[in-house]
Design an enzyme around this catalytic site. Structure first.
Site, short mmCIF file in Angstrom:
data_model
loop_
_atom_site.label_atom_id
_atom_site.label_comp_id
_atom_site.label_asym_id
_atom_site.label_seq_id
_atom_site.Cartn_x
_atom_site.Cartn_y
_atom_site.Cartn_z
N HIS A 1 0.84 -1.20 0.00
CA HIS A 1 0.00 0.00 0.00
C HIS A 1 0.89 1.26 0.00
O HIS A 1 2.10 1.17 0.18
CB HIS A 1 -0.93 0.01 1.22
CG HIS A 1 -0.20 -0.05 2.53
ND1 HIS A 1 0.32 -1.22 3.03
CD2 HIS A 1 0.13 0.92 3.43
CE1 HIS A 1 0.92 -0.97 4.18
NE2 HIS A 1 0.82 0.32 4.44
N THR B 1 1.89 4.39 -4.56
CA THR B 1 2.82 4.32 -5.70
C THR B 1 3.98 3.37 -5.42
O THR B 1 4.41 3.22 -4.28
CB THR B 1 3.41 5.73 -5.99
OG1 THR B 1 3.79 6.31 -4.73
CG2 THR B 1 2.44 6.63 -6.70
N ARG B 2 4.50 2.74 -6.49
CA ARG B 2 5.70 1.92 -6.42
C ARG B 2 6.56 2.22 -7.64
O ARG B 2 6.04 2.27 -8.76
CB ARG B 2 5.36 0.41 -6.44
CG ARG B 2 4.69 -0.11 -5.18
CD ARG B 2 5.68 -0.16 -4.03
NE ARG B 2 5.14 -0.78 -2.83
CZ ARG B 2 4.49 -0.15 -1.85
NH1 ARG B 2 4.26 1.15 -1.93
NH2 ARG B 2 4.07 -0.80 -0.78
N LYS C 1 5.62 12.54 -2.57
CA LYS C 1 5.86 11.40 -1.67
C LYS C 1 7.36 11.09 -1.67
O LYS C 1 7.96 10.89 -2.72
CB LYS C 1 5.06 10.18 -2.14
CG LYS C 1 5.26 8.95 -1.28
CD LYS C 1 4.51 7.76 -1.86
CE LYS C 1 5.05 6.45 -1.31
NZ LYS C 1 4.52 5.29 -2.04
N HIS D 1 17.85 -1.85 9.83
CA HIS D 1 18.58 -2.10 11.08
C HIS D 1 17.68 -2.53 12.24
O HIS D 1 18.14 -3.19 13.15
CB HIS D 1 19.42 -0.88 11.49
CG HIS D 1 18.65 0.41 11.50
ND1 HIS D 1 17.82 0.75 12.53
CD2 HIS D 1 18.58 1.40 10.60
CE1 HIS D 1 17.26 1.93 12.26
NE2 HIS D 1 17.70 2.33 11.09
N CYS E 1 4.61 0.90 6.27
CA CYS E 1 4.50 -0.26 5.38
C CYS E 1 5.75 -1.10 5.70
O CYS E 1 6.73 -0.53 6.18
CB CYS E 1 4.51 0.24 3.94
SG CYS E 1 4.09 -0.96 2.69
N LYS F 1 7.34 -4.08 -8.71
CA LYS F 1 7.53 -3.88 -10.15
C LYS F 1 7.58 -5.22 -10.90
O LYS F 1 7.35 -5.27 -12.10
CB LYS F 1 8.79 -3.05 -10.42
CG LYS F 1 10.08 -3.76 -10.03
CD LYS F 1 11.33 -2.94 -10.34
CE LYS F 1 11.58 -1.83 -9.37
NZ LYS F 1 11.69 -2.24 -7.95
C1 LIG Z 1 7.38 1.06 1.98
C2 LIG Z 1 7.56 0.15 0.81
C3 LIG Z 1 8.01 0.68 -0.39
C4 LIG Z 1 8.22 -0.15 -1.48
N1 LIG Z 1 8.61 0.40 -2.67
C5 LIG Z 1 8.72 -0.38 -3.77
C6 LIG Z 1 8.98 0.21 -5.02
O1 LIG Z 1 9.11 1.43 -5.15
N2 LIG Z 1 9.06 -0.62 -6.10
C7 LIG Z 1 8.91 -1.96 -5.99
O2 LIG Z 1 9.02 -2.65 -7.01
N3 LIG Z 1 8.64 -2.55 -4.80
C8 LIG Z 1 8.54 -1.79 -3.71
N4 LIG Z 1 8.23 -2.34 -2.48
C9 LIG Z 1 8.14 -3.79 -2.39
C10 LIG Z 1 6.81 -4.33 -2.83
O3 LIG Z 1 5.77 -3.45 -2.50
C11 LIG Z 1 6.65 -5.71 -2.18
O4 LIG Z 1 7.71 -6.53 -2.63
C12 LIG Z 1 5.36 -6.37 -2.54
O5 LIG Z 1 4.28 -5.50 -2.37
C13 LIG Z 1 5.21 -7.62 -1.66
O6 LIG Z 1 4.05 -8.29 -2.03
P1 LIG Z 1 3.65 -9.64 -1.29
O7 LIG Z 1 2.52 -10.20 -2.08
O8 LIG Z 1 4.86 -10.47 -1.04
O9 LIG Z 1 3.15 -9.18 0.16
P2 LIG Z 1 1.76 -8.51 0.58
O10 LIG Z 1 1.26 -7.64 -0.49
O11 LIG Z 1 1.93 -7.95 1.93
O12 LIG Z 1 0.75 -9.75 0.65
C14 LIG Z 1 0.82 -10.76 1.60
C15 LIG Z 1 -0.60 -11.14 1.90
O13 LIG Z 1 -0.65 -12.35 2.62
C16 LIG Z 1 -1.74 -12.28 3.52
N5 LIG Z 1 -1.51 -13.28 4.55
C17 LIG Z 1 -0.42 -13.39 5.34
N6 LIG Z 1 -0.54 -14.43 6.18
C18 LIG Z 1 -1.74 -15.01 5.92
C19 LIG Z 1 -2.43 -16.12 6.47
N7 LIG Z 1 -1.91 -16.86 7.45
N8 LIG Z 1 -3.65 -16.42 5.97
C20 LIG Z 1 -4.19 -15.68 4.97
N9 LIG Z 1 -3.56 -14.61 4.42
C21 LIG Z 1 -2.35 -14.27 4.88
C22 LIG Z 1 -1.70 -10.84 4.00
O14 LIG Z 1 -2.92 -10.41 4.55
C23 LIG Z 1 -1.31 -10.09 2.74
O15 LIG Z 1 -2.45 -9.58 2.05
C24 LIG Z 1 8.00 -1.55 -1.37
C25 LIG Z 1 7.53 -2.08 -0.17
C26 LIG Z 1 7.30 -1.24 0.91
C27 LIG Z 1 6.80 -1.82 2.19
#
Ligand SMILES: Cc1cc2nc3c(=O)[nH]c(=O)nc-3n(C[C@H](O)[C@H](O)[C@H](O)COP(=O)(O)OP(=O)(O)OC[C@H]3O[C@@H](n4cnc5c(N)ncnc54)[C@H](O)[C@@H]3O)c2cc1C
Length: 392
Positions: free
Chosen positions: A46, A49-50, A275, A282, A324, A357
């Site tokens: 969330h 933007t990314r 933003k 760390h 986040c 991305k």
């Molecule tokens: C501040 C921040 C800035 C970023 N900036 C960039 C950027 O500029 N460019 C870029 O490419 N990437 C960026 N990233 C990284 C990118 O956003 C993440 O790599 C990506 O969103 C991760 O997705 P995910 O599906 O692994 O995790 P999530 O989107 O968190 O999804 C995991 C999901 O699993 C669910 N879940 C967990 N455990 C359970 C369970 N036991 N039962 C049911 N559901 C469960 C959760 O509710 C959640 O919805 C950034 C990340 C952050 C935090």
């Protein structure tokens, strides 16, 4: 009653939403499960933007993945009518008293090197050109260097997730939202996933649980994954600063070390904010007890150390902030591999920090893995084996 599917996707954030969409699109009988109601503000996907860029300074292995993702974002835009990917251009720049043109770890130099190797369209800019083209960087040092990639920009994470989940449902996917997976078992016949409301069975399981992966799966994941709380700030743009329409997505290195890098997004029309964020590696946190509010002193510190004197055209007023969290491996690269003991199970999390991305193309690759056991993209560099024998 136990419900049976061909594939299950655990976690419907960036990775899971893309996977469930790609599976449903291929006619696979698939269900997705999420403890929250994605898109939501409790995980890693969330904050509006990314950044996306073709020259992925994190490593050459990511270039084909991001290229394919860019094509999929455009397909999704055509299907949904929603704007997901804005090609604002990306400026990667170093303006640092410690800059050494021979430093192979400098992120801007790495980005330039990769773009040259892969023939990615870009411009190299000196300090004068940076100042002229981008008013927010009017303060760069005389020895600053810049890389401008016109094809890069940013994606809208919440919209990307929402669009893919809606399309998945239109293709027949079943989504269980607000339901937590509590246990996973497997045998030669398939996987059994228990939630707080039901039991599901399937031939294949993709686990994309983000911040919760270590807690859910235990070792080796628990030992390898650290969750780091990050703060996002939307600073007020000064009147007449001329940033709207003139500011790119950017990554600014202004010294050595993680705390001397910040990144940000264009000042979007009508929003009146810019933003800006940093990344910290760390202080680790737990996803369920993490402080999700940003304090006034954190906002003040961000302005003093990252914005003041570095980014022109914004003042110290924080209009909006968010927390986040990244999930990070020891080498900061992804883990994408079959679970070492659970059969028929792919673990795709810990893509935090820089995973969004790539998520559209990774979802397609994970769907291929479910359907045929391999993917068109080479994901071998993300295997768990690279950590074997190394202390976590
Ligand atoms: C501040 C921040 C800035 C970023 N900036 C960039 C950027 O500029 N460019 C870029 O490419 N990437 C960026 N990233 C990284 C990118 O956003 C993440 O790599 C990506 O969103 C991760 O997705 P995910 O599906 O692994 O995790 P999530 O989107 O968190 O999804 C995991 C999901 O699993 C669910 N879940 C967990 N455990 C359970 C369970 N036991 N039962 C049911 N559901 C469960 C959760 O509710 C959640 O919805 C950034 C990340 C952050 C935090």
């Amino acid at each position: 009653m136990t419900e049976r599917f061909e594939s299950l996707v655990l976690g419907l954030g960036a990775m899971g939403a893309a996977t469930v969409y790609q599976l449903a699109k291929q006619g696979v009988k698939v269900a997705g499960i999420d403890r929250h109601h994605p898109p939501h503000t409790q995980g890693s996907s969330h904050g509006d933007t990314r950044i996306t860029r073709l020259s992925v300074g994190e490593g050459a292995q990511y270039v084909p993945i991001v290229r394919r993702s860019h094509a999929i974002w455009r397909e999704l835009e055509a299907l949904s009518g929603q704007a997901l990917f804005e090609q604002s251009g990306v400026l990667v720049l170093t303006s640092s008293p410690d800059f050494d043109p021979a430093d192979k770890t400098d992120f801007t130099l790495r980005t330039i090197g990769l773009a040259q190797t892969y023939g990615i369209d870009h411009e190299l800019l000196n300090a004068q050109q940076i100042r002229q083209r981008f008013p927010q960087f009017a303060h760069v040092r005389d020895d600053a260097i810049g890389y401008f990639e016109p094809e890069g920009g940013f994606v809208r994470p919440e919209r990307c997730i929402d669009v893919q989940l809606k399309l998945a449902e239109q293709h027949g996917a079943t989504l269980y939202k607000g339901e937590t997976v509590t246990a996973i078992a497997s045998d030669a016949q398939g996987v059994t996933v228990t939630t707080n409301q039901r039991t599901l069975q399937a031939d294949k399981l993709v686990i994309s649980a983000g911040n919760w992966t270590g807690g859910l799966l235990g070792d080796p994941f628990q030992g390898l994954l650290s969750v780091y709380r990050q703060q996002l700030f939307w600073f007020e743009v000064q009147e007449g600063a001329g940033l709207e329409g003139a500011s790119p997505t950017f990554i600014l290195t202004h010294g050595r070390g993680d705390n001397k890098v910040n990144y940000g997004f264009p000042a979007l029309p009508g929003e009146g904010t810019l933003k800006i964020a940093t990344a910290q590696y760390h202080t680790a946190s737990q996803p369920d007890t993490m402080d999700r509010t940003v304090s006034d002193s954190e906002a003040q510190s961000m302005y003093e150390h990252q914005v003041h004197g570095r980014i022109a055209g914004v003042n110290g007023r924080v209009v909006k902030s968010a927390v986040c969290a990244y999930t990070v491996t020891p080498d900061r690269h992804f883990i994408i591999d079959q679970h070492p003991t659970l059969q028929h199970t792919l673990v795709v999390s810990a893509c935090s920090g820089h995973g969004f991305k790539h998520s559209a193309a990774l979802g397609e690759a994970f769907a291929q893995w479910c359907m045929r056991g391999t993917s068109d993209l080479d994901l071998s560099s993300f295997s768990l084996k690279r950590f074997e024998g190394k202390p976590s």
